[in-house]
Scaffold this motif. Structure first.
Motif, PDB file in Angstrom:
ATOM      1  N   THR A  62     -23.555  14.196 -10.147  1.00 53.35           N
ATOM      2  CA  THR A  62     -22.828  13.828 -11.409  1.00 53.35           C
ATOM      3  C   THR A  62     -22.901  13.434 -12.631  1.00 53.35           C
ATOM      4  O   THR A  62     -22.728  12.373 -11.880  1.00 53.35           O
ATOM      5  CB  THR A  62     -21.344  15.163 -11.319  1.00 53.35           C
ATOM      6  OG1 THR A  62     -20.875  14.126 -10.767  1.00 53.35           O
ATOM      7  CG2 THR A  62     -21.319  16.072 -10.455  1.00 53.35           C
ATOM      8  N   HIS A  63     -22.261  13.308 -13.465  1.00 52.38           N
ATOM      9  CA  HIS A  63     -21.975  12.877 -14.671  1.00 52.38           C
ATOM     10  C   HIS A  63     -20.624  11.951 -15.040  1.00 52.38           C
ATOM     11  O   HIS A  63     -19.853  12.554 -14.202  1.00 52.38           O
ATOM     12  CB  HIS A  63     -22.891  12.888 -15.755  1.00 52.38           C
ATOM     13  CG  HIS A  63     -21.986  11.857 -17.227  1.00 52.38           C
ATOM     14  ND1 HIS A  63     -22.593  10.970 -17.040  1.00 52.38           N
ATOM     15  CD2 HIS A  63     -20.823  12.010 -17.910  1.00 52.38           C
ATOM     16  CE1 HIS A  63     -22.012  10.219 -18.594  1.00 52.38           C
ATOM     17  NE2 HIS A  63     -21.096  11.021 -18.211  1.00 52.38           N
ATOM     18  N   GLY A  64     -20.396  10.517 -14.958  1.00 56.49           N
ATOM     19  CA  GLY A  64     -19.004  10.459 -15.037  1.00 56.49           C
ATOM     20  C   GLY A  64     -18.512   9.720 -14.059  1.00 56.49           C
ATOM     21  O   GLY A  64     -17.176   9.017 -13.845  1.00 56.49           O
ATOM     22  N   MET A  65     -19.124  10.100 -12.619  1.00 58.91           N
ATOM     23  CA  MET A  65     -18.518   9.445 -11.612  1.00 58.91           C
ATOM     24  C   MET A  65     -19.478   7.759 -10.726  1.00 58.91           C
ATOM     25  O   MET A  65     -19.679   7.509 -12.068  1.00 58.91           O
ATOM     26  CB  MET A  65     -18.473  10.246 -10.015  1.00 58.91           C
ATOM     27  CG  MET A  65     -17.882  11.812 -10.411  1.00 58.91           C
ATOM     28  SD  MET A  65     -16.426  11.430 -11.589  1.00 58.91           S
ATOM     29  CE  MET A  65     -15.150  10.730 -10.578  1.00 58.91           C
ATOM     30  N   GLU A  66     -19.163   7.767 -10.279  1.00 57.32           N
ATOM     31  CA  GLU A  66     -19.468   6.194  -9.403  1.00 57.32           C
ATOM     32  C   GLU A  66     -21.441   6.276  -9.392  1.00 57.32           C
ATOM     33  O   GLU A  66     -21.165   5.136  -9.182  1.00 57.32           O
ATOM     34  CB  GLU A  66     -19.051   5.361  -8.272  1.00 57.32           C
ATOM     35  CG  GLU A  66     -19.400   6.493  -6.973  1.00 57.32           C
ATOM     36  CD  GLU A  66     -18.611   7.240  -6.650  1.00 57.32           C
ATOM     37  OE1 GLU A  66     -18.441   7.999  -7.823  1.00 57.32           O
ATOM     38  OE2 GLU A  66     -18.488   7.689  -5.597  1.00 57.32           O
ATOM     39  N   ASP A  67     -21.856   6.864  -9.685  1.00 55.63           N
ATOM     40  CA  ASP A  67     -23.544   6.499  -9.160  1.00 55.63           C
ATOM     41  C   ASP A  67     -23.606   6.266 -10.782  1.00 55.63           C
ATOM     42  O   ASP A  67     -23.846   6.559 -12.107  1.00 55.63           O
ATOM     43  CB  ASP A  67     -24.041   8.752  -8.873  1.00 55.63           C
ATOM     44  CG  ASP A  67     -25.607   7.335  -8.423  1.00 55.63           C
ATOM     45  OD1 ASP A  67     -25.996   7.498  -7.319  1.00 55.63           O
ATOM     46  OD2 ASP A  67     -26.056   7.363  -9.911  1.00 55.63           O
ATOM     47  N   TYR A  68     -24.671   5.265 -10.170  1.00 57.50           N
ATOM     48  CA  TYR A  68     -25.124   4.496 -11.879  1.00 57.50           C
ATOM     49  C   TYR A  68     -26.697   5.655 -12.347  1.00 57.50           C
ATOM     50  O   TYR A  68     -27.301   4.544 -12.734  1.00 57.50           O
ATOM     51  CB  TYR A  68     -25.880   3.525 -11.260  1.00 57.50           C
ATOM     52  CG  TYR A  68     -24.777   2.667 -10.878  1.00 57.50           C
ATOM     53  CD1 TYR A  68     -23.291   2.358 -10.903  1.00 57.50           C
ATOM     54  CD2 TYR A  68     -25.219   1.542  -8.835  1.00 57.50           C
ATOM     55  CE1 TYR A  68     -22.575   1.714 -10.220  1.00 57.50           C
ATOM     56  CE2 TYR A  68     -24.002   0.838  -8.050  1.00 57.50           C
ATOM     57  CZ  TYR A  68     -22.540   1.120  -9.055  1.00 57.50           C
ATOM     58  OH  TYR A  68     -21.933   0.456  -8.298  1.00 57.50           O
ATOM     59  N   PHE A  69     -26.863   5.758 -11.696  1.00 58.77           N
ATOM     60  CA  PHE A  69     -27.748   5.981 -12.095  1.00 58.77           C
ATOM     61  C   PHE A  69     -28.141   7.843 -12.596  1.00 58.77           C
ATOM     62  O   PHE A  69     -27.504   8.751 -13.186  1.00 58.77           O
ATOM     63  CB  PHE A  69     -29.451   6.580 -10.867  1.00 58.77           C
ATOM     64  CG  PHE A  69     -29.904   4.726 -10.333  1.00 58.77           C
ATOM     65  CD1 PHE A  69     -30.287   4.369 -10.749  1.00 58.77           C
ATOM     66  CD2 PHE A  69     -28.705   4.953  -9.007  1.00 58.77           C
ATOM     67  CE1 PHE A  69     -30.748   2.978 -10.470  1.00 58.77           C
ATOM     68  CE2 PHE A  69     -29.066   3.173  -9.291  1.00 58.77           C
ATOM     69  CZ  PHE A  69     -29.897   2.241  -9.198  1.00 58.77           C
ATOM     70  N   ASN A  91     -13.295  15.455 -21.403  1.00 62.00           N
ATOM     71  CA  ASN A  91     -13.548  14.555 -21.007  1.00 62.00           C
ATOM     72  C   ASN A  91     -15.080  14.560 -20.000  1.00 62.00           C
ATOM     73  O   ASN A  91     -15.094  16.310 -20.363  1.00 62.00           O
ATOM     74  CB  ASN A  91     -12.556  15.439 -19.207  1.00 62.00           C
ATOM     75  CG  ASN A  91     -12.344  14.007 -18.285  1.00 62.00           C
ATOM     76  OD1 ASN A  91     -13.414  13.716 -18.024  1.00 62.00           O
ATOM     77  ND2 ASN A  91     -11.442  13.990 -17.639  1.00 62.00           N
ATOM     78  N   PRO A  92     -15.629  13.971 -19.963  1.00 59.84           N
ATOM     79  CA  PRO A  92     -17.412  13.804 -20.031  1.00 59.84           C
ATOM     80  C   PRO A  92     -17.705  13.951 -18.346  1.00 59.84           C
ATOM     81  O   PRO A  92     -18.687  13.728 -17.888  1.00 59.84           O
ATOM     82  CB  PRO A  92     -17.790  12.617 -20.817  1.00 59.84           C
ATOM     83  CG  PRO A  92     -16.431  12.018 -20.270  1.00 59.84           C
ATOM     84  CD  PRO A  92     -15.428  12.570 -20.048  1.00 59.84           C
ATOM     85  N   SER A  93     -16.557  13.976 -18.026  1.00 58.49           N
ATOM     86  CA  SER A  93     -16.784  14.039 -16.428  1.00 58.49           C
ATOM     87  C   SER A  93     -16.415  15.361 -15.453  1.00 58.49           C
ATOM     88  O   SER A  93     -15.951  16.225 -14.945  1.00 58.49           O
ATOM     89  CB  SER A  93     -15.796  12.828 -15.455  1.00 58.49           C
ATOM     90  OG  SER A  93     -14.737  13.775 -15.671  1.00 58.49           O
ATOM     91  N   LEU A  94     -17.544  15.410 -13.855  1.00 57.49           N
ATOM     92  CA  LEU A  94     -17.126  15.863 -13.303  1.00 57.49           C
ATOM     93  C   LEU A  94     -17.472  15.650 -12.103  1.00 57.49           C
ATOM     94  O   LEU A  94     -18.178  14.338 -11.524  1.00 57.49           O
ATOM     95  CB  LEU A  94     -18.455  17.196 -13.321  1.00 57.49           C
ATOM     96  CG  LEU A  94     -19.055  18.440 -12.640  1.00 57.49           C
ATOM     97  CD1 LEU A  94     -17.595  19.196 -13.340  1.00 57.49           C
ATOM     98  CD2 LEU A  94     -19.738  19.248 -12.980  1.00 57.49           C
TER      99      LEU A  94
END
Ligand code: DGJ
Length: 727
Positions: A73-80, A92-95
């Motif tokens: 998902t977008h917005g968490m700790e993954d950079y890709f 809020n743009p995160s999931l």
């Protein structure tokens, strides 16, 4: 029967869901492939632990590392690159998706489905990942369903069908890109750190340039019979996107789905956004096995009438273009009879009166017969064909309109076009707005009215010559970013109606050549037109490319006048490797050529259970070496009948040239086979060394046969060898 199903269901439940040491493990398997998901006990998030050759031992699977997060998902700790990106209505743009549950089903005998439910604990958004497996064919389909129960709509910016992780030292990507008349050129490139994107923004004629399929080879370049390879394709007749991203740990992430370009989607509460299916296979025996698995699966489960026979035909497009009248067409029907084909197919140019369709600049949209050309209408032509023992097929292009047409004059609001801008035309035409229900009715009506008026029509060639230009829907008003998606949904709604009302009507999918070749469309079409380029040398490459994903029976191949330097034999032999047809004036042929074609049609009909329904083996690649040869063979299910096609394609004379014998495949080692060269001109004798000889499968597969002509005086030549087990 009921008890049996219950037992099977319980078995499936245990076979596909297990917990080891409290860890939830979800294996998605086929006979040869494992795709394994695990739930991280600490975080409750879903990880892909493995994708590759089948893992058979639970004790091993239990010890697999967790791997990488499954549907990022977008917005968490993954950079890709994420699989999904949403904007909640509070800004809020995160999931953050966590595993909730999963279930297993058997939607149909021989098919399994696993559904994994993921939810965000803070925002009421959920994603269901569906995996449908075809164990025997080693095919996995994946799609996602996204929904929410927030108070107001949320916006989806990214909505992938699938995110797969691979973990290897090296990756090689083959894409199938090209242009009109140059479709599916295979390009293989290594992937290194960073992103490679293969996509389309063309809307309707979506894969005119890039195809919605790829091959990904692991550790070494793709080989025919060895090595690990993933073949993937998206079932979506519109904008698609594949992202191949090599991350900082040298892992490869493959994200497949609709191209979200200019397509952010406003999702209402409780509405389910279903992504298209990403369909893939993984082979540890090279691309040959992967293709055979995919071809067999397509015939059995996906392609319309995939297990039924196909009609040979004579088309008039290349032979006449727009210049015909009733008499000329009746003459051409007589030529179809001479060839011995099943059907006459009338192409573009038969309709419109205010602006008669005498060229591609006018008439499109006005589907009444041009009275000056066809005073007695299509009905007379159907009757003539029927009297001659032929079926009658008809070309239509119902999604499109020429600005010079009555349809455009009456219904400009049905046309996709930008307000306050000049119109831009591709092939002098524009695309109708299939997001509009009235337009869907009209497009369905094109088929329905013709079928109602002329129930004898036995086939349609459904063309689509323009990408979407001037992208704006007068109907969708302030939801323009839904247009690319709603267009495709509208198309499927129309095709569903056609299929429901005329379930036995075969149709060819064409888009100015091979501009539409995806497996969702092929649910509605019995075959597709791979390319307008019918030069047999080019066709060897084009058919070779498509064969990685599509069975021979799904590809129409016509003998035409493109490349007259190649003999009629050569042209016919190339077309005989797929669904054979002709698009040529028979009265221009000499007697020997006509006799040749007649015989080739008879041979094709006799051998079509092997060619169209058999297993295909690509033996000699036209892409390799000096690019001067190609050989392909087909065997039937029992391997007691096979056909070998071999081509010399380099028009450069060579002396002292001894091509290596071609080793056959797919035969029974201990069986004895008689070899016979067929498709010879009357009166010519075969120069094939083993003509009418008997050899074992062992010899044919281990030693091989000198299939190429090696005659320096003939620039292009072809051979067709029929191989029959002697019992
Ligand atoms: C493009 C197709 O690919 C051709 O085969 C032919 O049908 C033309 N359109 C007709 O306009």
């Amino acid at each position: 029967m009921k008890i049996k199903s219950v037992i099977l269901y319980i078995f499936l439940l245990f076979a596909f869901v297990f917990k080891i040491n409290g860890e939830t493990i979800i294996p998605i398997t086929t006979n040869d492939i494992s795709l394994i998901y695990k739930v991280d006990e600490k975080t409750g998030r879903l990880y892909q632990s493995y994708l590759g050759q089948k893992l058979s031992y639970d004790s091993d699977i239990a010890l697999l590392p967790l791997g990488k997060e499954a549907y990022l998902t977008h917005g968490m700790e993954d950079y890709f690159e994420p699989a999904i990106r949403v904007l909640h209505n509070d800004g809020n743009p995160s999931l953050l998706l966590k595993y909730v549950s999963h279930e297993n089903k058997q939607p149909q005998s021989g098919i399994h489905e696993t559904i994994i439910l993921l939810k965000d604990e803070v925002y009421p958004v959920e994603v269901k990942l569906h995996f449908i497996t075809y164990p025997k064919e080693n095919i996995i389909k994946e799609y996602a369903e996204i929904s929410h129960r927030e108070k107001k709509p949320i916006v989806l910016y990214n909505y992938a069908s699938s995110l797969l992780h691979l973990n290897a030292e090296k990756y090689f990507l083959t894409d199938f890109s090209g242009e009109w008349a140059k479709e599916v050129c295979m390009n293989e490139t290594p992937l290194t750190y960073g992103k490679r994107i293969v996509d389309s923004k063309l809307g309707s004629r979506a894969n005119m340039i890039c195809s919605p399929f790829f091959m990904l080879s692991v550790n070494e370049k793709a080989q025919e019979n060895t090595g690990e390879i993933l073949l993937g394709t998206l079932g979506w007749t519109g904008n698609f996107r594949f992202i191949f991203e090599v991350d900082n740990l040298n892992g490869l992430r493959i994200i497949s789905g609709i191209n979200p370009y200019a397509s952010e989607y406003t999702l209402k509460p409780n509405e389910v956004f279903r992504t298209p299916e990403f369909i893939f296979t993984y082979s540890a025996e090279g691309k040959g096995k992967a293709s055979r698995d995919m071809q067999r699966w397509a015939r059995k489960y996906q392609l319309k009438d995939g297990e039924k026979s196909r009609m040979t035909l004579l088309n008039n497009w290349e032979a006449t273009h727009f210049a015909f009248d009733e008499n000329k067409l009746v003459d051409i029907m007589d030529e179809a009879v001479k060839l011995g084909v099943d059907m006459f197919l009338l192409d573009d140019g038969w309709f419109a009166n205010k602006y008669p369709r005498k060229n591609d600049r006018q008439g499109l949209g006005d589907w009444d017969e041009t009275v000056t050309k066809l005073p007695n209408g299509i009905g007379k032509l159907v009757k003539e064909a029927t009297n001659k023992g032929l079926k009658f097929g008809l070309w239509i292009e119902p999604e499109m309109v020429n600005p010079k047409s009555e349809l455009y004059e009456k219904h400009k609001d049905w046309v996709i076009h930008l307000p306050n801008r000049d119109e831009y035309y591709y092939r002098n035409q524009m695309v109708l707005d299939l997001s509009n229900l009235e337009v869907q009715d009209y497009v369905f009506g094109v088929v329905d009215n013709l079928m109602t008026k002329y129930p004898g029509i036995a086939y349609f060639k459904w063309d689509c010559n323009s990408p979407i230009t001037n992208i704006y829907s007068p109907y969708l008003k302030n939801q323009q970013s839904h247009l690319y998606i709603e267009y495709v949904r509208g198309l499927y709604a129309v095709l569903d109606r056609v299929k429901a009302k005329y379930p036995n009507l075969p149709m060819m999918l064409c888009a100015g050549g091979g501009g539409r070749t995806d497996y969702e469309a092929l649910k509605y079409f019995t075959e597709f037109w791979p390319s307008d380029n019918t030069d047999p040398i080019a066709r060897i490459f084009i058919q070779w490319g498509y064969s990685h994903f599509f069975p021979a029976k799904s590809m129409a191949a016509h003998v035409t006048s493109w490349n007259k330097q190649a003999s009629i034999k050569f042209r016919t032999d190339v077309a005989s490797m797929c669904k054979l047809g002709f698009d040529i004036r028979v009265h221009d042929m000499n007697e020997a050529d006509l006799a040749y074609c007649k015989e080739a049609v008879i041979n094709f009909n006799r051998l079509s259970p092997v060619i169209l329904d058999g297993e295909q083996y690509r033996l000699v690649s036209p892409y390799e070496g000096n690019k001067d040869h190609a050989a392909v063979m087909y065997t039937n299910e029992n391997a007691d009948k096979a056909v070998l096609f071999a081509y010399d394609i380099n028009p450069v004379f060579k002396y002292n040239y001894f091509p290596t014998p071609v080793r056959l495949q797919g035969l029974k080692k201990d069986a004895r086979y008689k070899l016979e060269e067929i498709n010879l001109y009357k009166g010519t004798e075969s120069k094939f060394k083993y003509h009418n000889k008997v050899l074992t499968g062992e010899f044919l597969m281990q030693v091989g046969v000198p299939a190429f002509s090696a005659d320096p005086t003939i620039p292009t030549s072809s051979r067709v060898i029929e191989i029959t087990e002697i019992k």
